[in-house]
Design an enzyme around this catalytic site. Sequence first.
Site, PDB file in Angstrom:
ATOM      1  N   GLU A 174      -9.406 -89.969-107.298  1.00  0.00           N
ATOM      2  CA  GLU A 174      -9.380 -91.286-107.957  1.00  0.00           C
ATOM      3  C   GLU A 174      -9.991 -92.387-107.088  1.00  0.00           C
ATOM      4  O   GLU A 174      -9.374 -93.440-106.873  1.00  0.00           O
ATOM      5  CB  GLU A 174      -7.937 -91.654-108.357  1.00  0.00           C
ATOM      6  CG  GLU A 174      -7.395 -90.733-109.431  1.00  0.00           C
ATOM      7  CD  GLU A 174      -6.064 -91.154-110.049  1.00  0.00           C
ATOM      8  OE1 GLU A 174      -5.416 -92.077-109.510  1.00  0.00           O
ATOM      9  OE2 GLU A 174      -5.687 -90.557-111.071  1.00  0.00           O
ATOM     10  N   GLU A 293      -5.916 -83.936-113.697  1.00  0.00           N
ATOM     11  CA  GLU A 293      -4.577 -84.544-113.851  1.00  0.00           C
ATOM     12  C   GLU A 293      -4.409 -84.924-115.313  1.00  0.00           C
ATOM     13  O   GLU A 293      -5.189 -85.719-115.836  1.00  0.00           O
ATOM     14  CB  GLU A 293      -4.410 -85.793-112.983  1.00  0.00           C
ATOM     15  CG  GLU A 293      -4.255 -85.490-111.518  1.00  0.00           C
ATOM     16  CD  GLU A 293      -3.933 -86.725-110.675  1.00  0.00           C
ATOM     17  OE1 GLU A 293      -3.250 -87.644-111.182  1.00  0.00           O
ATOM     18  OE2 GLU A 293      -4.374 -86.764-109.522  1.00  0.00           O
TER      19      GLU A 293
HETATM   20  O1  AHR Z   1       0.059 -87.467-110.316  1.00  0.00           O
HETATM   21  C1  AHR Z   1       0.515 -88.680-109.797  1.00  0.00           C
HETATM   22  C2  AHR Z   1      -0.615 -89.588-109.328  1.00  0.00           C
HETATM   23  O2  AHR Z   1      -1.347 -89.992-110.437  1.00  0.00           O
HETATM   24  C3  AHR Z   1      -1.636 -88.961-108.425  1.00  0.00           C
HETATM   25  O3  AHR Z   1      -1.262 -88.999-107.083  1.00  0.00           O
HETATM   26  C4  AHR Z   1      -2.829 -89.838-108.639  1.00  0.00           C
HETATM   27  O4  AHR Z   1      -4.034 -89.154-108.443  1.00  0.00           O
HETATM   28  C5  AHR Z   1      -2.661 -90.350-110.051  1.00  0.00           C
HETATM   29  O5  AHR Z   1      -2.819 -91.709-110.130  1.00  0.00           O
END
Ligand code: AHR
Length: 500
Positions: A174, A293
């Site tokens: 990210e 994610e």
């Molecule tokens: O999964 C939780 C968080 O969400 C992770 O650390 C991050 O990459 C995202 O913002």
Amino acid sequence: MNLKAKMTVDKEYKIGKIDERIYGSFIEHLGRAVYEGIYEPDHPSADEQGFRQDVIEMVRELKVPLVRYPGGNFVSGYNWEDGVGPVAERPRRLDLAWRTTETNHIGTNEFMDWAKKIDAEVNMAVNLGTRGIDAARNLVEYCNHTSGSYWSDLRISHGYKDPHKIKTWCLGNEMDGPWQIGHKTADEYGRLAAETAKAMRWVDPSIELVACGSSNRRMPTFAEWEATVLDHTYDHVDYISLHTYYGNRDNDLGNYLAQSLDMDQFIYSVISIADYMKAKKRSKKTINLSFDEWNVWFHSNEADNKIEPWAVAPPQLEDIYTFEDALLVGSMLISMLKRADRVKVACLAQLVNVIAPIMTEKGGEAWKQPIFYPYMHASVFGRGVALHSIVSSPKYDSKDFTDVPYLDTVVVHDEETETATIFAVNRHQTETLYLECDVRSLEGYKVVEHLVLENDDVKATNQVTRDNVVPHRNGTAKEDGGTVTAALSKLSWNVIRLAK
Ligand code: AHR
């Protein structure tokens, strides 16, 4: 009202082979995911390395093929060297991402051991926040080089003679987000990712690399970010990442369940950007997608604002999921399967205690959240080839979406095992949906099981002491003359399994 939906499926009309890594998950050094989640040396079920075997058993039920590690936001401040070698000599560090203290009792080698115990590969992320090319190429050498060099020999001296042979690697996490340690512009990140990728691949040409896409589709830099990053990295990476989390913050169920349409649009947009770059570069290579994610995440937001800083493994992001969340998770899985031609890696974020299907009590039981079930069903039964189907379903409009089909569905066929599975969500809040599915091309296939996850209370949750939301096998699906018929109860997740 007699609500009906029709669909036709043909085994020759293939979307694409499903890469099993689409059923991946994620363990971050965050909250109680590692400590008290997978690792609790004093727990009655702990093995000789301190890993909870009750958790290992549950993860195995999910057949998780790939686990992303060690972050997440955590990785952007992580020195991987802190987590290898004698445990007693490892430093305690402040983790600025989650404002906790990291003991480093678990690091790369221990995690690789755990992954072996669950039969999964690891999707390793490198730190492109505070660090860069050197730390990343050294980590590849430490993990994947056989011997005869400084870092590979160091691994051997730590008791790991054989290389870990990690195939899938994330180039940071990210990096478009201002919350990220070492946040960068698309040009800054794109250049660094390209040069890091080159060096990592020079150490091990067999690895596959994921460049960071946007943290979500609402980011102001979305689309421009992907285009710029891919302009720099196109020849050096294999995948571009997507992240998304949804939540029912306004308690508007129709709108909430329609959010997988946003995911569809997100996937479609990123494919378009990747293919635009392919055209621009006159490249023969196709960049695929790593949805590394995805999940529901909102229940714990308020509680997390109250956490005192610098604790070791405090409860963080411990969403207690409801039945309605399981329905959306089912639809999100369907969205990815519908683009199995391009979504090749995906990681449910996360796996244990942190926005997770599996929860643990310190010293006590492990238990399954409602989202465990659609994830398990897709992972266990969704192997093979995803098929195109022509679907005609009644539709509704919600606050943010129009023409939302009540029936959300995808069909998966496994030629080898001669099995096929219809995954289906009925989004209607009050009516049964009567499904008719033409399966004539799957000659000789009969319904062997119809699993259903349903509940009269959309807010029903599970707890360590009670399993309210569990699937049953009493679905009504049957096959007759090449047609499968089934009554899909209001608000239900359905798994209709056929076999020859
Ligand atoms: O999964 C939780 C968080 O969400 C992770 O650390 C991050 O990459 C995202 O913002």
